[in-house]
Design an enzyme around this catalytic site. Structure first.
Site, PDB file in Angstrom:
ATOM      1  N   SER A  32       0.805  -1.223   0.000  1.00 25.58           N
ATOM      2  CA  SER A  32       0.000   0.000   0.000  1.00 25.58           C
ATOM      3  C   SER A  32       0.836   1.271   0.000  1.00 25.58           C
ATOM      4  O   SER A  32       0.279   2.373   0.012  1.00 25.58           O
ATOM      5  CB  SER A  32      -0.913   0.005   1.226  1.00 25.58           C
ATOM      6  OG  SER A  32      -0.165   0.173   2.415  1.00 25.58           O
ATOM      7  N   THR A  80      -2.012   2.768   3.441  1.00 25.30           N
ATOM      8  CA  THR A  80      -1.271   4.040   3.467  1.00 25.30           C
ATOM      9  C   THR A  80      -0.497   4.023   4.773  1.00 25.30           C
ATOM     10  O   THR A  80      -0.838   3.265   5.675  1.00 25.30           O
ATOM     11  CB  THR A  80      -2.284   5.223   3.512  1.00 25.30           C
ATOM     12  OG1 THR A  80      -3.016   5.264   2.306  1.00 25.30           O
ATOM     13  CG2 THR A  80      -1.623   6.569   3.756  1.00 25.30           C
ATOM     14  N   THR A 105       1.686   6.997   0.356  1.00 25.03           N
ATOM     15  CA  THR A 105       0.831   5.894  -0.084  1.00 25.03           C
ATOM     16  C   THR A 105       0.985   5.604  -1.571  1.00 25.03           C
ATOM     17  O   THR A 105       1.425   6.469  -2.334  1.00 25.03           O
ATOM     18  CB  THR A 105      -0.650   6.260   0.179  1.00 25.03           C
ATOM     19  OG1 THR A 105      -1.476   5.121  -0.057  1.00 25.03           O
ATOM     20  CG2 THR A 105      -1.130   7.378  -0.733  1.00 25.03           C
ATOM     21  N   ARG A 144      -5.715   9.394 -10.615  1.00 25.81           N
ATOM     22  CA  ARG A 144      -6.510   9.602  -9.394  1.00 25.81           C
ATOM     23  C   ARG A 144      -5.578   9.984  -8.238  1.00 25.81           C
ATOM     24  O   ARG A 144      -4.544   9.354  -8.027  1.00 25.81           O
ATOM     25  CB  ARG A 144      -7.279   8.323  -9.044  1.00 25.81           C
ATOM     26  CG  ARG A 144      -8.100   8.405  -7.747  1.00 25.81           C
ATOM     27  CD  ARG A 144      -7.358   7.830  -6.558  1.00 25.81           C
ATOM     28  NE  ARG A 144      -8.201   7.725  -5.363  1.00 25.81           N
ATOM     29  CZ  ARG A 144      -7.732   7.419  -4.162  1.00 25.81           C
ATOM     30  NH1 ARG A 144      -6.446   7.183  -3.990  1.00 25.81           N
ATOM     31  NH2 ARG A 144      -8.538   7.331  -3.122  1.00 25.81           N
ATOM     32  N   THR A 195      -5.810   7.289   7.102  1.00 20.71           N
ATOM     33  CA  THR A 195      -5.705   6.202   6.136  1.00 20.71           C
ATOM     34  C   THR A 195      -7.137   5.744   5.842  1.00 20.71           C
ATOM     35  O   THR A 195      -8.052   6.038   6.596  1.00 20.71           O
ATOM     36  CB  THR A 195      -4.877   5.010   6.667  1.00 20.71           C
ATOM     37  OG1 THR A 195      -5.518   4.473   7.833  1.00 20.71           O
ATOM     38  CG2 THR A 195      -3.458   5.417   7.016  1.00 20.71           C
ATOM     39  N   GLY A 196      -7.291   5.006   4.740  1.00 19.47           N
ATOM     40  CA  GLY A 196      -8.633   4.554   4.375  1.00 19.47           C
ATOM     41  C   GLY A 196      -9.141   5.310   3.156  1.00 19.47           C
ATOM     42  O   GLY A 196      -8.351   5.858   2.389  1.00 19.47           O
TER      43      GLY A 196
END
Ligand code: GLY
Length: 365
Positions: A84, A216, A234, A244, A267-268
């Site tokens: 990640s 991340t 990340t 993106r 993160t997420g």
């Protein structure tokens, strides 16, 4: 008359070891200043246990807060097994690894970031160079890579064989009506046993088979003087649309640091964090006096509140994704929280590095 600045409100059980001590360097000699020393404390996402230890070691060795957190996350950026972040990160839909990073240095109020940068193993170091050597805060894409090259960063192939295999399988499973064979079909053709879809031995399942990796690392630190820094780095959402950009390189979203208050990061699902200016929101809640853990929770409740798109909601009407926040304030109080239970975060304080359970908004069903 000089302002009386009390850097620590000593709170029971928090910032363990905080003690009366010397003036911070920046205030040495200032009259009528009462300052207490802060116990150096570093928090990070759950993949950052080695990073928080390294950051605290670096601080002890004389590094600044920003150098400390960057050297901490460099460990994860260089790790081919973390899919990640940095080298070994999962690629975009074209099979190209594009990385994002941003950072802030509290004492100088400095900020730097790079987005959608290719071929650079440790984008946090380029973000640091943007902060130190340019009048800008964010460089993207090809321009970011050219800048990195000019600063001496090597351009390397970041796609590991394991990440390539995962991307190939993701591409094959995208559609039944294109010309790519699914893993089952190709196994039959080459006469090898069919491997369970999405099982890469690391517990992660790829898109169309369940979980779509969106990891991340965020890392936030406070030093003995109450000075702060933060960094996030990340490879972003796996198999993203090329170009993106998530929250990580957006100052105020993926991380934010205000040397008067605290530092926070996320993160997420980056889109949810961008839309709510997430890390800035956490710091603003801390400015209002909230404990870092409560500030993280309140910022997560904001995400839950504004998530109204049906495609992003489960049958129970709650978000179908997770977001995690991590925060530390100027006193050395720290916390981590996620929308759903089960998350953990890394912390290093008082010579002890460990994982702690994150607070949460909803118990996972
Ligand atoms: N939080 C990482 C990303 O969405 O890219």
């Amino acid at each position: 008359m000089a302002t009386r600045r009390d850097f620590i409100k000593t709170t029971a059980g928090v910032g363990a070891g905080a003690a009366l001590g010397a003036f911070p360097r920046s205030l040495e000699g200032a009259p009528n200043v009462i300052v207490r020393r802060v116990t150096p404390t570093c928090v990070a996402s759950g993949n950052g246990l080695a990073a928080v230890s390294r950051a605290i070691e670096e601080l002890a060795g004389g590094a600044s807060t920003i150098e400390a957190v960057v050297r901490g996350v460099n460990l994860v950026e260089e790790d081919p097994n973390d899919s990640s972040v940095g080298y070994g990160g999962l690629p975009n839909a074209d099979g190209v690894v594009q990385l994002d990073s941003s950072l802030m240095h509290g004492p100088t109020r400095g900020a730097g970031a790079v987005a959608a940068i290719e071929g650079i193993k440790r984008p946090s170091l380029v973000a640091l160079d943007v902060m130190r050597y340019t009048d800008h805060h964010l460089l993207v894409g090809e321009g970011a890579q050219r800048f990195a090259k000019s600063m001496g960063h090597p351009i390397e192939d970041l796609l590991t064989e394991s990440a390539r295999q995962r991307w190939i399988e993701w591409r094959a499973r995208l559609s039944d009506s294109d010309d790519y064979l699914t893993p089952a079909e190709s196994a039959e053709r080459i006469g090898q046993p069919y491997r369970r879809p999405g099982d890469f031995g690391d517990g992660l399942l790829d898109s169309h088979d369940g979980y779509r990796p969106q990891g991340t690392i965020n890392c936030d630190i406070v030093d003995v003087n109450g000075d702060l820094s933060s960094v996030t780095t990340t490879s972003g959402l796996a198999y993203k649309i090329p170009g993106r950009v998530g929250d990580s390189p957006i100052i105020g979203a993926g991380q934010f640091c205000d040397n008067d208050v605290g530092a926070a990061g996320s993160t997420g699902r980056g889109e949810a964090v961008i839309k709510t200016c997430g890390s800035h929101t956490v710091v603003e809640y801390m400015r209002q006096g909230m404990h870092p853990k409560d500030a993280c929770l309140e910022a997560l409740r904001r995400i839950v509140h504004v998530t109204v798109e049906e495609r992003l909601l489960g049958e129970d009407g709650r978000p179908s994704f997770n977001v995690n926040y991590y925060a530390v304030n100027k006193n050395g109080e720290y916390g981590g929280a996620a929308i759903y239970s089960g998350a953990r975060f890394a912390v290093s304080v008082d010579g002890d590095s460990r994982l702690e359970d994150s607070a949460y908004v909803f118990q996972r069903a």
